[in-house]
Design an enzyme around this catalytic site. Structure first.
Site, PDB file in Angstrom:
ATOM      1  N   SER A 235       3.292  61.761 100.284  1.00 50.35           N
ATOM      2  CA  SER A 235       4.711  61.432 100.236  1.00 50.35           C
ATOM      3  C   SER A 235       5.559  62.701 100.354  1.00 50.35           C
ATOM      4  CB  SER A 235       5.017  60.647  98.958  1.00 50.35           C
ATOM      5  OG  SER A 235       6.299  60.070  99.017  1.00 50.35           O
ATOM      6  N   ASP A 453       2.941  51.907 106.167  1.00 49.20           N
ATOM      7  CA  ASP A 453       4.002  52.582 105.425  1.00 49.20           C
ATOM      8  C   ASP A 453       5.267  52.666 106.271  1.00 49.20           C
ATOM      9  OD1 ASP A 453       5.414  54.141 103.608  1.00 49.20           O
ATOM     10  OD2 ASP A 453       4.460  56.010 104.233  1.00 49.20           O
ATOM     11  N   CYS A 456       7.360  57.065 105.207  1.00 47.02           N
ATOM     12  CA  CYS A 456       6.768  58.234 105.889  1.00 47.02           C
ATOM     13  C   CYS A 456       5.763  57.687 106.893  1.00 47.02           C
ATOM     14  CB  CYS A 456       6.093  59.182 104.901  1.00 47.02           C
ATOM     15  SG  CYS A 456       7.147  59.820 103.581  1.00 47.02           S
TER      16      CYS A 456
END
Length: 629
Positions: A235, A453, A456
């Site tokens: 992250s 995701d 990101c």
């Protein structure tokens, strides 16, 4: 007040009562030789708390102004949990694992991702993780920067608000007996001036942390035959991992030149898991990915939303222009990213706010889909935050020897990073240059991304990988995608582009916290990267620096997403997993809670997305695209 008692119920009173940790006992103290004034306090953790290997929990302690070349006029107590390798600790390498945030504690790494244990089904104990990364490596988890997780500056009794993750002074306005979403406990001060406020300041702190721990922590340092150090993060770790290791590399060079006192760190591997690395390379993908560039046929924003976001991104004075303005001002007035120039902070924070609201907000506020998993509702129950309840148990706090409650996420750290606009900034030369410098110094870099995701996403990250301008960049860009096999099923679980020391892997059917979705795949990628193998098969070990994957220039594998998981409101993850009506019920004491799960009320109708249109065709064609901006 309606409170329903059920079997093994955890009502609102127990979390409040569990607030203040017991005073730590039986701690061992080491006076640092690497940095005078610093100390390490620790204890061995009983087996069974997490896994069955020897582990140590403790703090690296720095008095005010004791760190080398780091702004730190406040005390710093950095929490660590060290797990020895299951094979041979003396000869196996060290992997440091930190979570992102900023302000995310690394205990999620221990209990949800790469650590030796997982939470049991009832969330009251742990079970072994068969894919733990300490099978062949020593693992060090660190809560950083200070005031993250168990780390603290000054122990302070306060009230934690689960709705907002904000700490407040104890008092009648913040009374846990009147509000079930509050927890009274012991935390850091909550003072935003008493933590790192930029990635580079956090790197300065981290270098001091690793210097002291690697040289003075005797269970690791004594009889050490392998001094290789790797850093893996996720992250915000897309900034932390390359930024920290590039700073370590810079300090190594200064030590070798006689310009700095310290120990040269043997840097081996940088791992970035679903990391946000560089906004210029990645920001536009937050428009494209939910519109038509994901591989699951999901169109999460409509044509009007796409056009609106694209306009906000590209118009004069829009998101991209503001990012570039931030970079220019930071380079001129705050090139070393101390975060102390108000004009730079203002412009960079403004850019961050604008891009979040006007670009990302089209998806985040409108799609009702997951920030970390585009295939799920925004009230995403996976992975569970149940480990936070486990860490609040008195017996666990005693076993770990922690004097503070675990704060995750830390609003204090998140806030101060936002104030400096750190997310929009880049360090000197940028994080792309950090990765390039590490590769040119023969440090391996593995970028690993779950392909569901949003925040990101892998599409933007692929652009990052192709934008890194290092000595062997042409060969990396020429490499094709190869299927990744990690078991005997014969079914590929991912695709990878790799040349030599640099790899970019897209992992199928995985969200932001990729290791929770695909633990076996994640472990194999970690093992292969750490031990100089090819990522695709793990069979190529000779002349790995000259190895290149063969295959298509684009990763085009597509499949339908797995079935959605019904939302689950978890007391300890209230801000992300609970709907407004559920939070209100908890606050009033009208919720039924079983093992930290709110079973009544359920979320209100309309909280999760209804089926949305899909696109039959998506972004890739058969020709090599230009990703370099």
């Amino acid at each position: 007040m309606l409170i329903t008692w059920l079997l093994d119920v955890l009502l609102l009173a127990p979390p409040v009562a569990a607030g203040y940790p017991p005073k730590p006992k039986n701690l061992i103290t080491i006076e640092s030789k690497a940095l005078p004034g610093a100390t390490i306090t620790y204890k061995e953790v009983p087996k069974g708390v997490c896994g069955n290997v020897r582990s140590y929990s403790g703090y690296i302690n720095f008095p005010p102004n004791s760190m080398r070349e780091a702004p730190q006029d406040f005390p710093v107590h950095i929490y660590f949990w060290y797990f020895e390798s299951q094979v041979k600790p003396e000869t196996d390498p060290l992997a440091i694992y930190i979570n992102g945030g900023p302000g995310a504690g690394s205990m999620v790494g221990v209990f949800v991702e790469s650590g030796p244990c997982r939470m049991s089904e009832d969330a009251q104990s742990t079970v072994l993780n068969e894919h733990s990364w300490n099978k062949e490596a020593n693992l060090l988890y660190i809560d950083q920067p200070v005031q993250t997780g168990f780390s603290y500056d000054v122990l302070t009794n306060a009230t934690f608000d689960f709705k907002t993750n904000i700490l407040s002074p104890e008092g009648p306005d913040h009374d846990p007996s009147k509000d079930g979403t509050l927890l009274a406990g012991t935390f850091g001060s909550g003072d935003p001036s008493k933590t790192a406020n930029t990635t580079l300041n956090a790197a300065r702190h981290m270098w001091n942390i690793v210097q002291v721990w690697s040289q003075d922590f005797s269970p690791y340092a004594d009889n050490r035959e392998n001094d290789k150090i790797s850093l893996w993060s996720e992250s915000y770790g897309g900034r932390y991992a390359p930024g920290f290791m590039a700073y370590f590399l810079q300090q190594n060079n200064r030590i070798k030149a006689g310009l700095l006192t310290g120990s040269v760190l043997h840097l081996d591997t940088v791992g970035i898991i679903n990391g946000c690395v560089d906004l210029i390379s990645q920001q536009k993908s937050n428009i494209d990915f939910p519109y038509n560039k994901n591989t699951y046929g999901i169109q999460a924003i409509d044509d009007a939303g796409y056009d609106k976001a694209m306009h906000a991104y590209g118009k004069r004075g829009g998101c991209l222009d503001q990012i570039l303005e931030c970079h220019a001002l930071a380079k001129r007035y705050d090139p070393n990213a101390y975060g102390h120039v108000d004009e730079v902070n203002y412009v960079c924070e403004r850019a961050n706010s604008y891009c979040n609201t006007e670009v990302d907000g089209i998806y985040v506020d409108g799609a009702k889909r997951g920030l970390f998993d585009i295939a799920q509702c925004h009230l995403d129950p996976f992975p569970s935050n149940s480990f936070l309840g486990y860490l609040a148990k008195t017996e666990v706090q005693e076993a770990l020897g922690v004097p503070a409650n675990h704060t995750d996420p830390s609003y204090t750290v998140e806030h101060v990073f936002n104030v400096t606009g750190d997310y929009v900034r880049s360090d000197r030369g940028g994080h792309l240059l950090d990765i390039a410098n590490l590769l040119d110094a023969r440090v391996k870099v593995a970028m690993v991304y779950g392909d569901r995701d949003f925040i990101c996403n892998w599409v933007g990250a692929e652009n990052v990988s192709l934008s890194v301008d290092y000595k062997d960049a042409k060969n990396f860009r020429r490499a094709g995608y190869a299927d990744v096999y990690t078991d005997d099923s014969g079914v590929p679980k991912a695709q990878v582009r790799q040349h030599g020391l640099f790899s970019f892997t897209r992992v199928y059917q995985a969200g932001h916290m990729m290791l929770a979705y695909q633990p076996q795949v994640g472990y194999e990628i970690f093992r292969r990267a750490m031990f100089n193998m090819d990522i695709a098969t793990g069979t190529v070990t000779d002349d790995i620096e000259f190895y290149s994957t063969q295959g298509e220039v684009n990763s085009t594998h597509a499949e339908p997403p797995l079935p959605t998981v019904p939302p689950t409101c978890n007391f300890w993850g209230m801000a992300m997993s609970c709907a407004k009506n559920q939070i209100e019920a908890i606050q009033k004491g009208e919720a039924s809670i079983v093992n930290n799960i709110i079973v009544s009320p359920t979320q209100a109708r309309g909280e999760c997305p209804t089926p949305q249109p899909t696109r039959k065709s998506w972004f890739y064609n058969n020709e090599q695209q230009s990703f370099i901006i």
